[in-house]
Design a protein around this motif. Structure first.
Motif, PDB file in Angstrom:
ATOM      1  N   TYR A 168      49.007  43.027  47.946  1.00 47.16           N
ATOM      2  CA  TYR A 168      50.405  42.775  47.617  1.00 47.16           C
ATOM      3  C   TYR A 168      51.091  44.076  47.211  1.00 47.16           C
ATOM      4  CZ  TYR A 168      49.346  37.808  47.673  1.00 47.16           C
ATOM      5  OH  TYR A 168      48.980  36.553  48.057  1.00 47.16           O
ATOM      6  N   PRO A 169      52.412  44.142  47.342  1.00 41.61           N
ATOM      7  CA  PRO A 169      53.139  45.364  46.990  1.00 41.61           C
ATOM      8  C   PRO A 169      53.289  45.580  45.484  1.00 41.61           C
ATOM      9  CG  PRO A 169      54.657  43.714  47.811  1.00 41.61           C
ATOM     10  CD  PRO A 169      53.273  43.151  47.975  1.00 41.61           C
ATOM     11  N   LYS A 170      52.928  44.596  44.667  1.00 44.04           N
ATOM     12  CA  LYS A 170      53.050  44.767  43.217  1.00 44.04           C
ATOM     13  C   LYS A 170      51.712  44.486  42.539  1.00 44.04           C
ATOM     14  CE  LYS A 170      54.430  40.065  42.138  1.00 44.04           C
ATOM     15  NZ  LYS A 170      55.092  39.266  41.166  1.00 44.04           N
ATOM     16  N   GLU A 171      51.602  44.909  41.289  1.00 39.12           N
ATOM     17  CA  GLU A 171      50.369  44.723  40.522  1.00 39.12           C
ATOM     18  C   GLU A 171      50.115  43.240  40.266  1.00 39.12           C
ATOM     19  OE1 GLU A 171      48.433  46.060  36.265  1.00 39.12           O
ATOM     20  OE2 GLU A 171      49.881  47.392  37.232  1.00 39.12           O
ATOM     21  N   GLN A 172      48.865  42.849  40.402  1.00 35.44           N
ATOM     22  CA  GLN A 172      48.461  41.457  40.220  1.00 35.44           C
ATOM     23  C   GLN A 172      48.057  41.206  38.764  1.00 35.44           C
ATOM     24  OE1 GLN A 172      48.805  39.323  43.137  1.00 35.44           O
ATOM     25  NE2 GLN A 172      49.947  41.207  43.356  1.00 35.44           N
ATOM     26  N   ILE A 173      47.705  39.963  38.449  1.00 32.89           N
ATOM     27  CA  ILE A 173      47.349  39.564  37.088  1.00 32.89           C
ATOM     28  C   ILE A 173      45.910  39.997  36.799  1.00 32.89           C
ATOM     29  CG2 ILE A 173      47.043  37.607  35.533  1.00 32.89           C
ATOM     30  CD1 ILE A 173      49.081  36.100  37.398  1.00 32.89           C
ATOM     31  N   PRO A 174      45.693  40.861  35.788  1.00 37.05           N
ATOM     32  CA  PRO A 174      44.337  41.309  35.481  1.00 37.05           C
ATOM     33  C   PRO A 174      43.551  40.262  34.697  1.00 37.05           C
ATOM     34  CG  PRO A 174      45.905  42.373  34.020  1.00 37.05           C
ATOM     35  CD  PRO A 174      46.703  41.518  34.967  1.00 37.05           C
ATOM     36  N   THR A 175      42.269  40.170  35.003  1.00 36.08           N
ATOM     37  CA  THR A 175      41.346  39.302  34.296  1.00 36.08           C
ATOM     38  C   THR A 175      40.082  40.111  34.016  1.00 36.08           C
ATOM     39  OG1 THR A 175      42.163  37.356  35.485  1.00 36.08           O
ATOM     40  CG2 THR A 175      40.008  37.161  34.446  1.00 36.08           C
ATOM     41  N   VAL A 176      39.721  40.263  32.737  1.00 40.32           N
ATOM     42  CA  VAL A 176      38.546  41.035  32.373  1.00 40.32           C
ATOM     43  C   VAL A 176      37.368  40.090  32.157  1.00 40.32           C
ATOM     44  CG1 VAL A 176      37.546  42.644  30.701  1.00 40.32           C
ATOM     45  CG2 VAL A 176      39.960  42.836  31.330  1.00 40.32           C
ATOM     46  N   VAL A 177      36.265  40.375  32.866  1.00 36.59           N
ATOM     47  CA  VAL A 177      35.033  39.599  32.752  1.00 36.59           C
ATOM     48  C   VAL A 177      33.896  40.600  32.581  1.00 36.59           C
ATOM     49  CG1 VAL A 177      33.488  37.934  33.863  1.00 36.59           C
ATOM     50  CG2 VAL A 177      35.952  37.802  34.274  1.00 36.59           C
ATOM     51  N   ASP A 178      33.161  40.484  31.477  1.00 36.80           N
ATOM     52  CA  ASP A 178      32.031  41.383  31.208  1.00 36.80           C
ATOM     53  C   ASP A 178      32.416  42.856  31.325  1.00 36.80           C
ATOM     54  OD1 ASP A 178      30.332  39.188  30.766  1.00 36.80           O
ATOM     55  OD2 ASP A 178      29.779  39.093  32.886  1.00 36.80           O
ATOM     56  N   GLY A 179      33.611  43.207  30.853  1.00 37.33           N
ATOM     57  CA  GLY A 179      34.062  44.586  30.852  1.00 37.33           C
ATOM     58  C   GLY A 179      34.600  45.104  32.179  1.00 37.33           C
ATOM     59  N   ARG A 180      34.650  44.251  33.192  1.00 34.83           N
ATOM     60  CA  ARG A 180      35.175  44.643  34.500  1.00 34.83           C
ATOM     61  C   ARG A 180      36.487  43.910  34.755  1.00 34.83           C
ATOM     62  NH1 ARG A 180      29.471  44.404  37.814  1.00 34.83           N
ATOM     63  NH2 ARG A 180      28.568  46.199  36.751  1.00 34.83           N
ATOM     64  N   THR A 181      37.434  44.591  35.384  1.00 33.03           N
ATOM     65  CA  THR A 181      38.752  44.000  35.616  1.00 33.03           C
ATOM     66  C   THR A 181      38.892  43.549  37.067  1.00 33.03           C
ATOM     67  OG1 THR A 181      39.683  45.438  33.921  1.00 33.03           O
ATOM     68  CG2 THR A 181      41.239  44.333  35.404  1.00 33.03           C
ATOM     69  N   TYR A 182      39.249  42.266  37.207  1.00 29.57           N
ATOM     70  CA  TYR A 182      39.502  41.638  38.508  1.00 29.57           C
ATOM     71  C   TYR A 182      40.981  41.250  38.521  1.00 29.57           C
ATOM     72  CZ  TYR A 182      34.455  41.338  38.356  1.00 29.57           C
ATOM     73  OH  TYR A 182      33.118  41.664  38.259  1.00 29.57           O
ATOM     74  N   TYR A 183      41.536  41.028  39.712  1.00 33.14           N
ATOM     75  CA  TYR A 183      42.963  40.720  39.820  1.00 33.14           C
ATOM     76  C   TYR A 183      43.207  39.480  40.672  1.00 33.14           C
ATOM     77  CZ  TYR A 183      43.708  45.294  37.803  1.00 33.14           C
ATOM     78  OH  TYR A 183      43.696  46.369  36.952  1.00 33.14           O
ATOM     79  N   GLY A 184      44.185  38.689  40.244  1.00 31.20           N
ATOM     80  CA  GLY A 184      44.582  37.495  40.982  1.00 31.20           C
ATOM     81  C   GLY A 184      46.090  37.427  41.068  1.00 31.20           C
ATOM     82  N   CYS A 185      46.601  36.717  42.068  1.00 29.32           N
ATOM     83  CA  CYS A 185      48.051  36.672  42.299  1.00 29.32           C
ATOM     84  C   CYS A 185      48.777  35.638  41.440  1.00 29.32           C
ATOM     85  CB  CYS A 185      48.338  36.435  43.777  1.00 29.32           C
ATOM     86  SG  CYS A 185      47.743  34.857  44.407  1.00 29.32           S
ATOM     87  N   CYS A 186      48.024  34.712  40.837  1.00 33.12           N
ATOM     88  CA  CYS A 186      48.639  33.678  40.013  1.00 33.12           C
ATOM     89  C   CYS A 186      47.659  33.272  38.909  1.00 33.12           C
ATOM     90  CB  CYS A 186      49.013  32.466  40.873  1.00 33.12           C
ATOM     91  SG  CYS A 186      47.585  31.631  41.607  1.00 33.12           S
ATOM     92  N   GLU A 187      48.107  32.438  38.010  1.00 35.21           N
ATOM     93  CA  GLU A 187      47.246  32.001  36.906  1.00 35.21           C
ATOM     94  C   GLU A 187      46.032  31.226  37.407  1.00 35.21           C
ATOM     95  OE1 GLU A 187      47.276  32.963  33.812  1.00 35.21           O
ATOM     96  OE2 GLU A 187      49.107  34.125  34.111  1.00 35.21           O
ATOM     97  N   MET A 188      46.190  30.462  38.465  1.00 39.19           N
ATOM     98  CA  MET A 188      45.067  29.714  39.025  1.00 39.19           C
ATOM     99  C   MET A 188      43.989  30.673  39.542  1.00 39.19           C
ATOM    100  SD  MET A 188      44.981  26.706  41.928  1.00 39.19           S
ATOM    101  CE  MET A 188      45.185  27.792  43.325  1.00 39.19           C
ATOM    102  N   CYS A 189      44.395  31.728  40.231  1.00 42.44           N
ATOM    103  CA  CYS A 189      43.432  32.719  40.730  1.00 42.44           C
ATOM    104  C   CYS A 189      42.762  33.440  39.565  1.00 42.44           C
ATOM    105  CB  CYS A 189      44.121  33.721  41.646  1.00 42.44           C
ATOM    106  SG  CYS A 189      44.591  33.034  43.251  1.00 42.44           S
TER     107      CYS A 189
END
Length: 80
Positions: free
Chosen positions: A18-39
């Motif tokens: 996507y052209p903009k920053e996604q929603i970060p989610t930190v799990v075990d010190g690693r950051t993952y990204y999703g496009c919405c709260e469900m992701c």
């Protein structure tokens, strides 16, 4: 042809750039990204979606640690 993309611009559930920053989610010190709260919620709760198969080596790679390439259609590919 793939172009290297920043991790924060990829929804790691639908594997799309996507052209903009996604929603970060930190799990075990690693950051993952999703496009919405469900992701973002799924990234927190389902370890399987946090990994991908490197299309060159065939090895499993953690999406938070991968080098990510995007194609002209916006699809993301993860490399070790």
């Amino acid at each position: 042809e793939l172009k290297r993309v920043e991790t924060k611009s990829v929804c790691m559930i639908n594997n799309f750039v996507y052209p903009k920053e996604q929603i970060p989610t930190v799990v075990d010190g690693r950051t993952y990204y999703g496009c919405c709260e469900m992701c973002a919620s799924r990234l927190s709760s389902d370890a399987a979606v946090r990994n991908a198969i490197d299309p060159v080596s065939g090895k499993e790679v953690d999406k938070a640690l991968a080098v990510i390439g995007g194609d002209s259609q916006g699809r993301a590919y993860y490399f070790e």
